[in-house]
Design a protein around this motif. Structure first.
Motif, PDB file in Angstrom:
ATOM      1  N   HIS A 149       0.776  -1.368  -0.007  1.00 56.27           N
ATOM      2  CA  HIS A 149      -0.085   0.235  -0.022  1.00 56.27           C
ATOM      3  C   HIS A 149       0.819   1.157  -0.190  1.00 56.27           C
ATOM      4  O   HIS A 149       0.751   2.229  -0.874  1.00 56.27           O
ATOM      5  CB  HIS A 149      -0.981  -0.147   0.944  1.00 56.27           C
ATOM      6  N   PHE A 150       1.876   1.455   0.766  1.00 55.77           N
ATOM      7  CA  PHE A 150       2.684   2.518   1.151  1.00 55.77           C
ATOM      8  C   PHE A 150       3.668   2.573  -0.216  1.00 55.77           C
ATOM      9  O   PHE A 150       4.120   3.841  -0.541  1.00 55.77           O
ATOM     10  CB  PHE A 150       3.145   2.788   2.491  1.00 55.77           C
ATOM     11  N   PHE A 153       1.539   3.815  -2.724  1.00 57.33           N
ATOM     12  CA  PHE A 153       1.236   5.303  -2.719  1.00 57.33           C
ATOM     13  C   PHE A 153       2.549   6.232  -3.064  1.00 57.33           C
ATOM     14  O   PHE A 153       2.412   7.299  -3.708  1.00 57.33           O
ATOM     15  CB  PHE A 153       1.191   5.339  -1.235  1.00 57.33           C
ATOM     16  N   ASP A 154       3.695   5.610  -2.544  1.00 56.35           N
ATOM     17  CA  ASP A 154       4.725   6.186  -2.935  1.00 56.35           C
ATOM     18  C   ASP A 154       5.261   6.568  -4.623  1.00 56.35           C
ATOM     19  O   ASP A 154       5.472   7.559  -4.951  1.00 56.35           O
ATOM     20  CB  ASP A 154       6.147   5.680  -2.283  1.00 56.35           C
ATOM     21  N   LYS A 155       4.979   5.336  -5.272  1.00 53.99           N
ATOM     22  CA  LYS A 155       4.877   5.442  -6.508  1.00 53.99           C
ATOM     23  C   LYS A 155       4.198   6.166  -7.214  1.00 53.99           C
ATOM     24  O   LYS A 155       4.294   7.134  -8.268  1.00 53.99           O
ATOM     25  CB  LYS A 155       4.710   4.074  -7.233  1.00 53.99           C
ATOM     26  N   GLN A 156       2.837   6.279  -6.682  1.00 51.37           N
ATOM     27  CA  GLN A 156       1.544   6.997  -7.382  1.00 51.37           C
ATOM     28  C   GLN A 156       1.703   8.552  -7.063  1.00 51.37           C
ATOM     29  O   GLN A 156       1.676   9.308  -8.059  1.00 51.37           O
ATOM     30  CB  GLN A 156       0.255   6.592  -6.860  1.00 51.37           C
ATOM     31  N   LYS A 298       1.991   6.825  10.780  1.00 52.59           N
ATOM     32  CA  LYS A 298       3.452   7.824  10.896  1.00 52.59           C
ATOM     33  C   LYS A 298       4.019   7.573   9.327  1.00 52.59           C
ATOM     34  O   LYS A 298       4.454   8.369   8.807  1.00 52.59           O
ATOM     35  CB  LYS A 298       4.262   7.446  12.051  1.00 52.59           C
ATOM     36  N   GLU A 299       3.827   6.224   9.088  1.00 57.62           N
ATOM     37  CA  GLU A 299       4.780   5.909   7.751  1.00 57.62           C
ATOM     38  C   GLU A 299       3.927   6.595   6.552  1.00 57.62           C
ATOM     39  O   GLU A 299       4.499   6.945   5.784  1.00 57.62           O
ATOM     40  CB  GLU A 299       4.516   4.299   7.533  1.00 57.62           C
ATOM     41  N   LEU A 300       2.704   6.392   6.542  1.00 52.74           N
ATOM     42  CA  LEU A 300       1.787   7.312   5.541  1.00 52.74           C
ATOM     43  C   LEU A 300       2.202   8.814   5.682  1.00 52.74           C
ATOM     44  O   LEU A 300       2.355   9.377   4.536  1.00 52.74           O
ATOM     45  CB  LEU A 300       0.533   7.088   5.704  1.00 52.74           C
ATOM     46  N   ALA A 301       2.173   9.314   6.915  1.00 56.87           N
ATOM     47  CA  ALA A 301       2.456  10.560   7.008  1.00 56.87           C
ATOM     48  C   ALA A 301       3.807  11.035   6.504  1.00 56.87           C
ATOM     49  O   ALA A 301       4.154  12.249   5.744  1.00 56.87           O
ATOM     50  CB  ALA A 301       2.314  11.304   8.370  1.00 56.87           C
ATOM     51  N   ASP A 302       4.846  10.295   6.811  1.00 54.06           N
ATOM     52  CA  ASP A 302       6.238  10.607   6.582  1.00 54.06           C
ATOM     53  C   ASP A 302       6.339  10.395   4.832  1.00 54.06           C
ATOM     54  O   ASP A 302       6.968  11.278   4.316  1.00 54.06           O
ATOM     55  CB  ASP A 302       7.170   9.736   6.998  1.00 54.06           C
ATOM     56  N   THR A 303       5.660   9.525   4.300  1.00 55.69           N
ATOM     57  CA  THR A 303       5.637   9.285   2.781  1.00 55.69           C
ATOM     58  C   THR A 303       5.199  10.636   2.211  1.00 55.69           C
ATOM     59  O   THR A 303       5.515  11.113   1.369  1.00 55.69           O
ATOM     60  CB  THR A 303       4.993   8.053   2.520  1.00 55.69           C
TER      61      THR A 303
END
Length: 323
Positions: A149-150, A153-156, A298-303
């Protein structure tokens, strides 16, 4: 089972994530009327066999132990029966390989687990050799966040056209990956106006929240700076187990009650050491604080924070239209 069309699949997917989601909210998410959703849900239940079920999150025992044991020749079944009859033991598995028995047991404390291991395994009859390990966390199909998922998200996020599209993408990932019923993400300074702060584009996007709620939170945040004190002042997340009763939301109690959510988690979104926004997650039920949930948020927010600097030159979006 009859074949589902695209609308049926969207409705089914939302109810699979949250079986208590109101028809009105489902309608808003899929872009049709509440009446259409109501008719489709009834048809899915009557014709397609869909069931909306309830589950209960059970708190994991304070101490859990896995024991690998090798029995003396001819003793494996005797040992298995002895251990399986003990109240602390949840499961005993007969296995192939170096260790013939795998024992799963639960205890009220680590000292109870140690006492069990010494008395009934190390000193227990019929056991030739053993190893033990404590269970730290259990990841199941229902609790796991899909690892892609993340990364996806990073790629998109690398290919989106602007700030609003980036925040829309973050909202989608937050609801799909973190199980939130609602989400709000904002960039800019969410506190009293401070002319000494450097300019940063202010944009807000959200899912499942009313426009009234978003606007009042924005106004109160600028006027009072009290709704998100730790996030704004100290870049620390805030978790509220019941937003309808917690003193943190005293200034917006009526608004929270009318919106209907119970649990709330706010997370700073930073670029490097500088806070550039906030990520807020909402649940319709009371949930408990979980380290894994905080870590994933936190991982999503940091990404998200890593991608924000590309859009720092965009003008502020005062309309803050929801996605």
């Amino acid at each position: 089972m009859p074949e589902l069309d695209a609308l049926d699949e969207k409705i089914f997917g939302l109810l699979a994530e949250n079986g208590r989601m109101p028809n009105l909210e489902v309608a808003a998410r899929v872009g049709v009327s509440e009446k259409t959703v109501r008719q489709r849900v009834r048809r899915l239940i009557e014709r397609a066999g869909m069931r909306v079920v309830a589950t209960m999150d059970r708190e994991a025992p304070p101490s859990r132990l896995i024991v690998l044991a090798r029995a003396k020749p001819g003793q494996r079944f005797v040992v298995a029966d002895r251990l399986a009859s003990m109240p602390q033991v949840d499961e005993v598995h007969l296995a192939t390989g170096a260790y013939e028995l795998i024992v799963l047991a639960s205890f009220d404390s680590d000292s109870d687990a140690l006492d069990f291991y010494v008395r009934h395994v190390e000193q227990g009859p019929g056991i030739e050799e053993s190893h033990s390990t404590h269970v730290v966390e259990t990841v199941t199909r229902g609790t796991a966040t899909r690892p892609d998922h993340f990364e996806q998200f990073d790629k998109q996020a690398s290919g989106v056209a602007g700030m609003a599209e980036l925040l829309d993408l973050a909202c989608d990932v937050a609801t799909a990956s973190l199980g939130a019923d609602r989400v709000h993400v904002a960039t800019g300074y969410a506190g009293p106006v401070d002319p000494t702060r450097s300019s940063w584009p202010s944009t807000m996007r959200w899912r499942g929240l009313s426009s009234r709620y978003v606007e009042e939170i924005r106004v109160k945040g600028q006027a009072e700076g009290v709704v998100l004190p730790n996030i704004v002042k100290h870049n620390q997340h805030v978790f509220v187990a019941d937003a309808q009763t917690d003193p943190l939301f005293r200034s917006v109690t009526d608004l929270v009650l009318s919106e209907g959510f119970h649990s709330w988690l706010g997370m700073p979104v930073c670029s490097g050491d500088t806070r550039r926004g906030t990520l807020c997650l909402y649940w319709n039920t009371v949930i408990t604080y979980r380290e894994d949930l905080i870590r994933q948020a936190k991982e999503l927010a940091d990404t998200l924070g890593r991608h924000l600097p590309r859009y720092s030159s965009e003008p502020s979006d005062a309309s803050t239209a929801p996605g």
